[in-house]
Design a protein around this motif. Structure first.
Motif, PDB file in Angstrom:
ATOM      1  N   ILE A  86       0.831  -1.201   0.000  1.00 16.65           N
ATOM      2  CA  ILE A  86       0.000   0.000   0.000  1.00 16.65           C
ATOM      3  C   ILE A  86       0.870   1.257   0.000  1.00 16.65           C
ATOM      4  O   ILE A  86       0.469   2.300  -0.544  1.00 16.65           O
ATOM      5  N   CYS A  87       2.054   1.176   0.570  1.00 19.23           N
ATOM      6  CA  CYS A  87       2.988   2.314   0.531  1.00 19.23           C
ATOM      7  C   CYS A  87       3.403   2.595  -0.912  1.00 19.23           C
ATOM      8  O   CYS A  87       3.477   3.761  -1.326  1.00 19.23           O
ATOM      9  N   ASP A  88       3.678   1.536  -1.666  1.00 19.67           N
ATOM     10  CA  ASP A  88       4.019   1.709  -3.083  1.00 19.67           C
ATOM     11  C   ASP A  88       2.851   2.334  -3.838  1.00 19.67           C
ATOM     12  O   ASP A  88       3.043   3.153  -4.743  1.00 19.67           O
ATOM     13  N   ALA A  93       0.057   7.167  -6.485  1.00 21.48           N
ATOM     14  CA  ALA A  93      -1.057   8.122  -6.435  1.00 21.48           C
ATOM     15  C   ALA A  93      -0.584   9.561  -6.621  1.00 21.48           C
ATOM     16  O   ALA A  93      -1.400  10.429  -6.952  1.00 21.48           O
ATOM     17  N   ASP A  94       0.708   9.819  -6.416  1.00 19.22           N
ATOM     18  CA  ASP A  94       1.235  11.153  -6.703  1.00 19.22           C
ATOM     19  C   ASP A  94       1.150  11.449  -8.199  1.00 19.22           C
ATOM     20  O   ASP A  94       0.915  12.586  -8.612  1.00 19.22           O
ATOM     21  N   TYR A 192       5.424 -11.286  -1.959  1.00 20.48           N
ATOM     22  CA  TYR A 192       4.415 -10.254  -2.212  1.00 20.48           C
ATOM     23  C   TYR A 192       5.096  -9.157  -3.017  1.00 20.48           C
ATOM     24  O   TYR A 192       5.907  -8.408  -2.477  1.00 20.48           O
ATOM     25  N   GLU A 193       4.789  -9.095  -4.285  1.00 21.85           N
ATOM     26  CA  GLU A 193       5.464  -8.152  -5.171  1.00 21.85           C
ATOM     27  C   GLU A 193       4.444  -7.347  -5.971  1.00 21.85           C
ATOM     28  O   GLU A 193       3.347  -7.832  -6.283  1.00 21.85           O
ATOM     29  N   ALA A 194       4.835  -6.125  -6.309  1.00 19.85           N
ATOM     30  CA  ALA A 194       4.048  -5.301  -7.230  1.00 19.85           C
ATOM     31  C   ALA A 194       4.768  -5.317  -8.581  1.00 19.85           C
ATOM     32  O   ALA A 194       5.961  -5.020  -8.655  1.00 19.85           O
ATOM     33  N   VAL A 195       4.055  -5.706  -9.633  1.00 18.26           N
ATOM     34  CA  VAL A 195       4.666  -5.905 -10.955  1.00 18.26           C
ATOM     35  C   VAL A 195       3.897  -5.095 -11.996  1.00 18.26           C
ATOM     36  O   VAL A 195       2.655  -5.111 -12.018  1.00 18.26           O
ATOM     37  N   TRP A 196       4.632  -4.402 -12.850  1.00 19.61           N
ATOM     38  CA  TRP A 196       4.028  -3.708 -13.991  1.00 19.61           C
ATOM     39  C   TRP A 196       3.917  -4.672 -15.171  1.00 19.61           C
ATOM     40  O   TRP A 196       4.877  -5.398 -15.486  1.00 19.61           O
ATOM     41  N   PHE A 197       2.765  -4.667 -15.823  1.00 19.71           N
ATOM     42  CA  PHE A 197       2.540  -5.439 -17.038  1.00 19.71           C
ATOM     43  C   PHE A 197       2.160  -4.485 -18.161  1.00 19.71           C
ATOM     44  O   PHE A 197       1.557  -3.434 -17.917  1.00 19.71           O
ATOM     45  N   VAL A 198       2.515  -4.855 -19.386  1.00 20.93           N
ATOM     46  CA  VAL A 198       2.054  -4.103 -20.561  1.00 20.93           C
ATOM     47  C   VAL A 198       1.228  -5.051 -21.420  1.00 20.93           C
ATOM     48  O   VAL A 198       1.458  -6.274 -21.415  1.00 20.93           O
ATOM     49  N   PHE A 199       0.267  -4.482 -22.143  1.00 21.16           N
ATOM     50  CA  PHE A 199      -0.605  -5.311 -22.972  1.00 21.16           C
ATOM     51  C   PHE A 199      -0.026  -5.432 -24.370  1.00 21.16           C
ATOM     52  O   PHE A 199       0.173  -4.436 -25.074  1.00 21.16           O
ATOM     53  N   ASP A 200       0.283  -6.664 -24.773  1.00 16.11           N
ATOM     54  CA  ASP A 200       0.808  -6.958 -26.103  1.00 16.11           C
ATOM     55  C   ASP A 200      -0.374  -7.237 -27.028  1.00 16.11           C
ATOM     56  O   ASP A 200      -1.003  -8.292 -26.953  1.00 16.11           O
ATOM     57  N   GLU A 201      -0.669  -6.265 -27.885  1.00 11.86           N
ATOM     58  CA  GLU A 201      -1.830  -6.393 -28.767  1.00 11.86           C
ATOM     59  C   GLU A 201      -1.699  -7.585 -29.708  1.00 11.86           C
ATOM     60  O   GLU A 201      -2.691  -8.236 -30.036  1.00 11.86           O
ATOM     61  N   SER A 202      -0.479  -7.874 -30.141  1.00 15.56           N
ATOM     62  CA  SER A 202      -0.288  -8.954 -31.109  1.00 15.56           C
ATOM     63  C   SER A 202      -0.591 -10.325 -30.507  1.00 15.56           C
ATOM     64  O   SER A 202      -0.973 -11.258 -31.206  1.00 15.56           O
TER      65      SER A 202
END
Length: 210
Positions: A86-88, A93-94, A192-202
């Motif tokens: 939640i701190c991350d 949120a900034d 417990y990790e926070a991970v960024w994902f990107v959407f691969d349209e292909s």
């Protein structure tokens, strides 16, 4: 006069649409959204102590933000890490502040069938044989789809993908910030990790960028 008012109205609508396209994002988890809307309550909330490689420690979000080093790789720290996700979120949120007018997203996220398990590290990785394997492919109907989650609870483990923030910027692919909860219940393994994902349209798949 009427023409002038119409021109002004169209100009305002155009500006509003441009802003919404450039900064289109959604806080998907209602509980997290509520907490980041009231950051002062979360900043000083006491949490399990988290120890860092430089010898320092943190027991709340404010102290956590002051740390620069890596977190020590210990079982206690891995368990404590869940309390600092939640701190991350407060940091994010900034950049993407929650909007009071936000409504729950109606888009079908399909986390169970669109998140590539081969694109990030986790305890199920040894069982992932095909590139782009998903929780649905591994566990079928036992992978439970929620509004913004996909979870599997069985075989002595608890594995959850909890989508927290969806971002669609003016340029670039859609991105999603996801909490990955990975617990082997009959062992000491916890992650417990926070991970960024990107959407691969292909591929119509969410791919981790870590």
């Amino acid at each position: 006069m009427r023409t002038l008012l119409l021109c002004l109205l169209f100009t305002l609508i155009g500006c509003s649409n441009a802003k919404s396209i450039e900064h289109r994002y959604f806080w998907l988890d209602p509980d997290v959204r509520e907490k980041v809307q009231n950051p002062s309550e979360e900043l000083l909330t006491s949490r399990p102590q988290l120890e860092f490689a430089n010898g320092s420690s943190a027991s709340n979000c404010e102290e956590y933000f002051q740390q620069q080093g890596e977190v020590n790789e210990t079982a206690a720290n891995h368990s404590a890490r869940s309390h600092y996700l939640i701190c991350d979120a407060l940091k994010l949120a900034d950049t993407w502040p929650p909007k009071l007018e936000d409504k729950p997203i109606e888009e079908d996220l399909s986390l169970c069938s669109t998140f590539s398990l081969s694109s990030f590290e986790h305890s199920l990785r040894p069982r992932v044989e095909a590139d782009g394997a998903t929780l649905t492919q591994l566990f079928g109907e036992e992978a439970i789809e929620g509004l913004n989650t996909c979870s599997f609870q069985g075989e002595g483990r608890n594995f959850v993908l909890n989508a927290v923030l969806l971002v669609q910027e003016k340029e670039g692919p859609k991105r999603m910030w996801v909490w990955v909860i990975d617990e082997i219940l009959d062992a000491t393994y916890r992650s417990y990790e926070a991970v960024w994902f990107v959407f691969d349209e292909s591929k119509s798949m969410w791919i981790a960028t870590q």
